[in-house]
Scaffold this active site. Structure first.
Site: not given
Ligand SMILES: Cc1cc2nc3c(=O)[nH]c(=O)nc-3n(C[C@H](O)[C@H](O)[C@H](O)COP(=O)(O)OP(=O)(O)OC[C@H]3O[C@@H](n4cnc5c(N)ncnc54)[C@H](O)[C@@H]3O)c2cc1C
Length: 306
Positions: A132, A182
């Protein structure tokens, strides 16, 4: 303004105590978080996988302050990965990690070592890890750690945030063969010096980044619930002749589930990001900041006497 206020509250332990004590907080949390324990994570994962959806599991916890806490988070990821493999849920389920949960803020090397151990466990379980991305002060460190992890585990996923002015350049660097990236808008309060402030500028940046990733040799992971950006991604996939197994859509657990179903039924790969654990406060506040309607729902829960 409202968004900045909520994101500021996300870092306040006083507001956290108030929110945690409110009677209906549990109902609001349940909408966005699978539950407190590994069993909850496994149950929700199985339901989603049975529906043809892939999963990225996040064990909640960020801005860890002690080595003991970081070790406990690492151990939970190791247990989780073993349970996923034992339950036949890999490779459909992978995990997402926040380096700050593994101690990045006080010991970068420790966070790298723990992330490496988790990547090794994921590889044994037949699946992958995505890192992340947190606030802009950690972007360089996180990308450096990603490069080191990819030397041993090339499938490690990166996350780039379209609201940062630097991100187009990062997309070019990371658009390499097999590179899983992502792309999201970005969820933190960032200053104008480093980030676009208006939604229109962020959306334009997202499209420029999407063009780079969708036309390149990597594996784009299109993380958005924004209907216009989803439509543009579908369009770019056709334009660049990218088959549906060469990229994926990603959405958050509890957000636009009908759209997740529609995309799955249309033959796209859809991965749902599923957080679990009892340290849900920062995550929940970022979800509230994204959508005023969620705040109304939450305010009702906070003031209810039930
Ligand atoms: C899989 C995934 C992983 C992510 N990982 C990261 C990360 O590592 N780092 C990071 O900074 N950010 C991350 N994010 C969050 C992201 O940056 C955005 O903050 C978030 O996705 C909202 O942006 P959006 O693209 O959905 O568009 P928005 O413009 O915020 O939303 C578009 C529409 O989607 C719906 N919607 C969006 N959010 C919500 C919500 N919370 N509740 C209900 N409806 C909603 C609404 O209908 C809204 O109008 C991630 C998001 C996803 C989907």
């Amino acid at each position: 303004m409202l968004r900045s206020a909520i994101l500021a509250a996300a870092r306040s332990s006083r507001v956290e105590r108030l929110v945690a004590k409110a009677p209906l907080t549990r109902d609001v949390v349940r909408r966005f978080v699978a539950g407190a324990g590994t069993d909850d994570a496994l149950r929700v994962t199985r339901e989603l996988v049975d529906d043809g959806v892939q999963v990225s599991l996040d064990y909640l916890g960020e801005d860890t302050l002690t080595a003991e806490q970081a070790a406990a988070i690492k151990d939970e990821y190791l247990r989780l990965l073993k349970s996923l493999a034992d339950g036949g849920l890999t490779p459909a389920a992978e995990v997402s990690l926040k380096l700050s949960a593994l101690g990045q803020r006080f010991d970068e090397e420790l966070a790298y070592e723990y992330a490496h151990a988790i990547c090794a466990a994921a590889a044994s379980a037949g699946t992958t890890v995505s890192l992340d991305m947190e606030d802009h002060a950690t972007t360089d460190q996180t990308l450096d750690t990603l490069t080191r992890l990819r030397a041993d585990f090339p499938g490690t996923g990166a996350v780039l945030q379209a609201y940062l002015r630097r991100t187009e350049g990062d997309c070019r660097e990371l658009a390499t063969p097999g590179s899983r990236v992502r792309l999201c808008k970005g969820a933190y309060a960032e200053p104008e010096s480093v980030a676009f402030q208006s939604p229109v500028e962020v959306d334009r940046s997202y499209v420029r980044c999407l063009n780079i990733l969708m036309s390149g040799p990597g594996y784009p992971m299109v993380a958005t619930h924004d209907p216009r950006l989803v439509a543009i991604a579908e369009d770019r996939a056709r334009w660049f002749d990218r088959p549906s197994d060469q990229f994926e859509f990603q959405m958050l657990y509890g957000v636009r589930p009908e759209e997740q179903r529609r995309l799955t039924e249309a033959g796209y790969t859809v991965r749902v990001y599923v957080p679990y654990g009892d340290r849900w406060y920062g995550y929940l506040m970022r979800r509230l900041a994204e959508r005023p309607a969620n705040l109304t729902f939450f305010a009702r829960a906070l003031t209810s006497r039930k």
